[in-house]
Write an enzyme that holds these catalytic residues in place. Sequence first.
Site, PDB file in Angstrom:
ATOM      1  N   ASP A  11       0.814  -1.355  -0.105  1.00 33.78           N
ATOM      2  CA  ASP A  11       0.000   0.243   0.243  1.00 33.78           C
ATOM      3  C   ASP A  11       0.864   1.146  -0.321  1.00 33.78           C
ATOM      4  OD1 ASP A  11      -2.296  -1.505  -0.056  1.00 33.78           O
ATOM      5  OD2 ASP A  11      -1.689  -2.029   2.215  1.00 33.78           O
ATOM      6  N   LYS A  14       2.007   2.479  -4.935  1.00 30.87           N
ATOM      7  CA  LYS A  14       2.367   1.659  -6.389  1.00 30.87           C
ATOM      8  C   LYS A  14       1.836   2.365  -7.830  1.00 30.87           C
ATOM      9  CE  LYS A  14       2.424  -2.436  -4.693  1.00 30.87           C
ATOM     10  NZ  LYS A  14       2.979  -2.301  -3.456  1.00 30.87           N
ATOM     11  N   HIS A  39      -4.216  -2.386  -6.426  1.00 28.49           N
ATOM     12  CA  HIS A  39      -3.213  -0.658  -7.078  1.00 28.49           C
ATOM     13  C   HIS A  39      -4.406  -0.263  -7.792  1.00 28.49           C
ATOM     14  CE1 HIS A  39       0.096  -4.238  -7.866  1.00 28.49           C
ATOM     15  NE2 HIS A  39       0.017  -3.725  -6.550  1.00 28.49           N
TER      16      HIS A  39
HETATM   17  P1  IMP Z   1      -2.329 -13.178   1.392  1.00 31.22           P
HETATM   18  O1  IMP Z   1      -1.341 -12.125   0.367  1.00 31.22           O
HETATM   19  O2  IMP Z   1      -3.978 -12.416   1.129  1.00 31.22           O
HETATM   20  O3  IMP Z   1      -2.179 -14.191   1.079  1.00 31.22           O
HETATM   21  O4  IMP Z   1      -2.363 -12.084   2.904  1.00 31.22           O
HETATM   22  C1  IMP Z   1      -1.235 -12.279   4.061  1.00 31.22           C
HETATM   23  C2  IMP Z   1      -0.683 -10.873   4.416  1.00 31.22           C
HETATM   24  O5  IMP Z   1       0.034 -10.401   3.477  1.00 31.22           O
HETATM   25  C3  IMP Z   1      -1.748 -10.341   5.115  1.00 31.22           C
HETATM   26  O6  IMP Z   1      -0.643  -9.608   6.446  1.00 31.22           O
HETATM   27  C4  IMP Z   1      -2.598  -9.262   4.358  1.00 31.22           C
HETATM   28  O7  IMP Z   1      -2.725  -8.072   4.618  1.00 31.22           O
HETATM   29  C5  IMP Z   1      -0.529  -8.764   3.701  1.00 31.22           C
HETATM   30  N1  IMP Z   1      -1.078  -8.190   2.335  1.00 31.22           N
HETATM   31  C6  IMP Z   1      -1.252  -8.791   1.499  1.00 31.22           C
HETATM   32  N2  IMP Z   1      -1.551  -8.405  -0.123  1.00 31.22           N
HETATM   33  C7  IMP Z   1      -1.332  -6.766   0.491  1.00 31.22           C
HETATM   34  C8  IMP Z   1      -1.222  -5.668  -0.424  1.00 31.22           C
HETATM   35  O8  IMP Z   1      -1.835  -5.453  -1.424  1.00 31.22           O
HETATM   36  N3  IMP Z   1      -1.095  -5.069   0.056  1.00 31.22           N
HETATM   37  C9  IMP Z   1      -1.002  -4.979   2.163  1.00 31.22           C
HETATM   38  N4  IMP Z   1      -1.124  -6.143   2.503  1.00 31.22           N
HETATM   39  C10 IMP Z   1      -1.364  -7.159   1.712  1.00 31.22           C
END
Ligand code: IMP
Length: 423
Positions: A11, A14, A39
């Site tokens: 976040d 990008k 994004h």
């Molecule tokens: P997952 O990618 O959904 O398995 O989540 C794993 C961890 O990555 C969690 O803490 C999510 O909040 C974080 N996360 C996944 N994608 C993003 C993103 O695009 N921005 C911020 N955090 C993310």
Amino acid sequence: MDIVLGLQWGDEGKGKFIDLISEDYDITARFNGGANAGHSIERNGKRITLKSLPSGIFMKGVQNVIGTGTVLDPVSFRKEILNLLQFDGTVQPEQNLIISRKAHLVLPTHKLLDVFMEENPEYTTIGTTRNGIAQAYSNKILRQNLRVGDMDSPDFRGRVEHILKRDFRLLAGGDMILPPLEEISNEFFEAIDFLKKFTRTEIEIFLNTAIFERKKVLAEGSQAAMLDIDHGTYPYVTSSSTTASGACSGLGISPKKVGEIFGIAKAYCTRVGNGMFPTEILGRLGEEIRDKGNEFGSNTGRPRRIGWLDLPALRYAIMINGVTQVILTKADVLSGMESVSVCTHYELEDGTIEQISGVLPDNAHPVLKLMKGWEGDISAIENTDDLPIELKDFLSFLNNELGVPITYLSTGPGREQILKMEG
Ligand code: IMP
């Protein structure tokens, strides 16, 4: 090939930077993650959040690639495309998007299993986006998953149905209320028919041929360095390689072909989900920054945790990625504060830590440097000379500490609100 990456916990903004520079490129390519990304891009005063789609999708002359290192959820992809077409009727994703045949599919039960694990006390709760990302990647590593290219094989339907039934048997052991299997299966196959309208190909050959023909490729990272499966704050990470080396493996491009590596960082830190966050600002101040910076997940709507800028973590992210330029975002959110803090290092009983590496001893204590805040609305500033002196001091302090130049400063959420920094 140039690469854009997040340097913190995601976040960082990008999408906006990629949108700014993508017109200089022939191709933008996503190399990791899937619908967990968010994004945000502004078009004609309206905002859209791209999940699986590359940020160059709006550019007429730009070819967009969903790379091999990603995981693609056909159901979410279909919704995203339909939403995109509603947002801007001039985009032509069927013409300027190609998908790797080797990208892995996210199946409906992957999403259910993600929720199952998050809610079952027998597992560690990560705070995932519940998009089935870890389930798809773990099945890939187990060599049990299906890929985009499998859609074209005659036994595809049977293989999917077999997996869905098998996963349902597993899920039935928990106390989750499950949707009817037939319903999710039908929705999935409808989405597969939709996906078939798009070109699926060997993107490694496409990209390497393009590079040989001197076309410019921009690799677009999602998530960020501190969420990297190997180098991030494990286990509170995502399941893909979010770093520059992940761009090479996720697209099949040699590291020898990499040019600029743009690292995006906020002037403070945020993270969603669980995991270490030593510079976290709890209480009123954290809430104020969250509200002012609209720090709510663009994907899930969850409130983001807020913290001071963490230089030991940022140095580490710059090192593992070989960042050549830093793009600093959201300095405008800190405007009007009497002082801002930056964590310069961590203190231990018997020494200091200048660079954390995804792990931090429990007794490490962040040392904050208090800096004078800056006043006024910086979002309308068009010339770097007009930036408040305190912000200039903040930037030059960061330049010295990081050893990599800050080449752009984003001064507001709008598309035009970004300054190119001189020298
Ligand atoms: P997952 O990618 O959904 O398995 O989540 C794993 C961890 O990555 C969690 O803490 C999510 O909040 C974080 N996360 C996944 N994608 C993003 C993103 O695009 N921005 C911020 N955090 C993310």
